[in-house]
Design a protein around this motif. Structure first.
Motif, short mmCIF file in Angstrom:
data_model
loop_
_atom_site.label_atom_id
_atom_site.label_comp_id
_atom_site.label_asym_id
_atom_site.label_seq_id
_atom_site.Cartn_x
_atom_site.Cartn_y
_atom_site.Cartn_z
N GLU A 61 0.83 -1.21 0.00
CA GLU A 61 0.00 0.00 0.00
C GLU A 61 0.86 1.26 0.00
OE1 GLU A 61 -3.18 0.29 2.78
OE2 GLU A 61 -3.78 -1.79 2.48
N ILE A 62 1.95 1.24 0.74
CA ILE A 62 2.85 2.38 0.77
C ILE A 62 3.53 2.54 -0.59
CG2 ILE A 62 4.92 3.39 1.84
CD1 ILE A 62 2.29 3.39 3.58
N ASP A 63 4.00 1.44 -1.16
CA ASP A 63 4.62 1.50 -2.48
C ASP A 63 3.64 2.03 -3.53
OD1 ASP A 63 6.96 0.50 -1.42
OD2 ASP A 63 6.65 -1.54 -2.14
N GLY A 64 2.38 1.59 -3.44
CA GLY A 64 1.35 2.07 -4.36
C GLY A 64 1.06 3.55 -4.18
N TRP A 65 1.05 4.01 -2.94
CA TRP A 65 0.82 5.42 -2.64
C TRP A 65 1.93 6.28 -3.24
CZ3 TRP A 65 3.17 9.43 -0.03
CH2 TRP A 65 2.37 10.52 0.29
N VAL A 66 3.18 5.83 -3.06
CA VAL A 66 4.32 6.56 -3.61
C VAL A 66 4.24 6.57 -5.14
CG1 VAL A 66 6.84 6.54 -3.88
CG2 VAL A 66 5.82 6.15 -1.63
N ALA A 67 3.98 5.43 -5.74
CA ALA A 67 3.89 5.33 -7.21
C ALA A 67 2.79 6.24 -7.75
CB ALA A 67 3.63 3.89 -7.62
N ASP A 68 1.68 6.32 -7.02
CA ASP A 68 0.57 7.18 -7.44
C ASP A 68 1.00 8.64 -7.41
OD1 ASP A 68 -2.19 7.46 -8.23
OD2 ASP A 68 -2.54 8.34 -6.25
N ARG A 69 1.77 9.04 -6.40
CA ARG A 69 2.25 10.42 -6.32
C ARG A 69 3.18 10.74 -7.48
NH1 ARG A 69 -0.79 9.32 -3.91
NH2 ARG A 69 -2.16 10.35 -2.54
N ILE A 70 4.03 9.78 -7.84
CA ILE A 70 4.97 9.98 -8.94
C ILE A 70 4.20 10.11 -10.25
CG2 ILE A 70 6.80 8.87 -10.30
CD1 ILE A 70 7.76 7.62 -7.61
N THR A 71 3.20 9.26 -10.45
CA THR A 71 2.41 9.28 -11.69
C THR A 71 1.65 10.59 -11.84
OG1 THR A 71 2.13 6.89 -11.52
CG2 THR A 71 0.63 8.05 -12.98
N HIS A 72 1.06 11.09 -10.74
CA HIS A 72 0.25 12.30 -10.81
C HIS A 72 1.07 13.58 -10.78
CE1 HIS A 72 -3.00 9.48 -9.72
NE2 HIS A 72 -3.64 10.24 -10.57
N SER A 73 2.35 13.49 -10.53
CA SER A 73 3.16 14.70 -10.47
C SER A 73 3.77 15.05 -11.84
CB SER A 73 4.29 14.55 -9.44
OG SER A 73 5.24 13.60 -9.87
N THR A 74 3.68 14.13 -12.78
CA THR A 74 4.28 14.40 -14.09
C THR A 74 3.28 14.93 -15.06
OG1 THR A 74 3.94 12.08 -14.76
CG2 THR A 74 6.11 12.70 -13.88
#
Length: 74
Positions: A61-74
Motif C-alpha cells: 500500500e505504501i509502495d502504491g501510494w508513492v507510485a501514485d504520487r509519482i504518476t500524478h506529479s508528471t
C-alpha cells in the motif's frame, strides 16, 4: 498413471510485508504528524492494528501510494 499437480500449490504466493512507522517515514519523506493528519483526511493509507498500540502498514500500500504520487506529479 501420473499424479495430478495442484495448480494452487505451484503458483507463486505473494507475502504481504508489514512495515513500521520509521520505515514508512523514510520511504515517503513525511513526518509522523503529517502522516497521521493525512490519514485522518483520507489522503494516506491506514495501518493495520497489530495489538495494543502497535500498528504497521502493508508495504504494497505504501509502495502504491508513492507510485501514485509519482504518476500524478508528471
Amino acid at each position: 498413471m501420473g499424479e495430478e499437480i495442484d495448480k494452487g500449490a505451484t503458483e507463486t504466493r505473494r507475502v504481504t510485508r508489514l512495515i513500521r512507522l520509521p520505515e514508512v517515514q523514510h520511504r515517503v519523506g513525511l513526518g509522523r504528524s503529517t502522516i497521521y493528519r493525512w490519514m485522518s483526511e483520507g489522503k494516506f493509507p491506514r495501518p493495520v492494528q497489530l495489538g495494543g498500540y502497535s500498528v504497521a502498514w502493508a508495504e504494497s500500500e505504501i509502495d502504491g501510494w508513492v507510485a501514485d504520487r509519482i504518476t500524478h506529479s508528471t
